[in-house]
Design an enzyme around this catalytic site. Structure first.
Site, short mmCIF file in Angstrom:
data_model
loop_
_atom_site.label_atom_id
_atom_site.label_comp_id
_atom_site.label_asym_id
_atom_site.label_seq_id
_atom_site.Cartn_x
_atom_site.Cartn_y
_atom_site.Cartn_z
N SER A 124 44.03 -45.20 -27.44
CA SER A 124 42.98 -44.36 -26.87
C SER A 124 43.60 -43.15 -26.15
O SER A 124 44.16 -42.27 -26.80
CB SER A 124 42.10 -45.20 -25.94
OG SER A 124 40.91 -44.51 -25.61
N HIS A 159 38.53 -44.59 -31.55
CA HIS A 159 37.25 -45.32 -31.44
C HIS A 159 36.19 -44.77 -32.38
O HIS A 159 35.01 -44.69 -32.03
CB HIS A 159 36.73 -45.28 -30.00
CG HIS A 159 37.72 -45.69 -28.96
ND1 HIS A 159 38.36 -46.91 -28.99
CD2 HIS A 159 38.18 -45.03 -27.86
CE1 HIS A 159 39.17 -46.98 -27.93
NE2 HIS A 159 39.09 -45.87 -27.24
#
Length: 235
Positions: A124, A159
């Protein structure tokens, strides 16, 4: 060889019972027992996050440690970082992380580590930070572009399947010309770059996908990349 392994999601923090990506990262080191250092700056060095890192990696063949800028656990920052084989950056607030790294001079140290051949990995925030630009929710929880370290050219969006607004936001930013072309990955996928070139896309989930995302005029197009499911490979 310079290496970056950028995960859109997965690893010990998202898949505690699925070590495939973490094992893959360790397997890329040129030593039997790699020294892997977790950098949890983006989470504010959250205790639970650090504990989960040790819980996961103490079960694997490596020597785990972590780097704290909030509760300083080193004497010489540069020496501490450059003695590692792998630097694994956690998720959280990318903007705060990059600001703190710059204040400490860690951004410059990480560049030296990269040139030295220390593997840079992360999830991330710890994925987008290596690119020129990334899609982040660090500012008022609204998805927007953030300028990053620029070790890798282009942009990155993690994501891609895990958060419903990631894909349309990435497309909108790129279509408007606000964001460079780049890569998008589902949770469970890692992009492995060697000497700034994409060498492989691997996954801990059999259906997870990775994409090269490009713009022609104002139209955004996705090209699905081949992804190797690590569950089909011998670790």
């Amino acid at each position: 060889m310079r290496q970056v392994i950028a995960m859109g999601g997965g690893g010990f923090s998202m898949e505690p019972d699925n070590p495939l990506l973490d094992q893959y990262i360790l397997s890329q080191a040129h030593t039997d027992v790699p020294k892997i250092c977790f950098i949890p700056t983006a989470s504010g060095d959250a205790d639970n996050y650090v504990e989960r890192f040790y819980e996961a990696f103490e079960k694997l063949i490596c020597t785990p440690s972590h780097l704290s800028l909030f509760s300083q656990n080193f004497i010489d920052l540069k020496a501490y970082v450059l003695q590692q084989d792998i630097l694994y950056v956690g998720g959280g607030n990318t903007r705060n992380m990059l600001s703190l790294w710059k204040e400490w001079g860690l951004d410059t140290i990480l560049k030296a580590a990269y040139k030295k051949g220390i593997i840079l990995a992360g999830i991330s925030a710890g994925s987008i930070c290596w690119f020129e630009e990334g899609v982040t929710d660090s500012m008022n929880n609204n998805l927007s572009k953030i300028d990053c370290l620029g070790f890798l050219t282009g942009s990155n969006c993690p994501h891609y399947d895990g958060e419903s607004n990631r894909r349309p936001s990435y497309h909108e930013l790129m279509a408007s010309g606000k964001m460079k072309e780049g890569y998008a990955v589902d949770d469970g996928v890692a992009l492995h770059f060697k000497d700034e070139k994409l060498s492989a896309s691997v996954s801990s989930r059999s259906t997870a996908k990775a994409y090269a995302v490009n713009r022609k005029t104002s139209k955004v197009m996705e090209r699905e990349l081949p992804v190797t499911y690590l569950g089909d490979c011998k670790q």
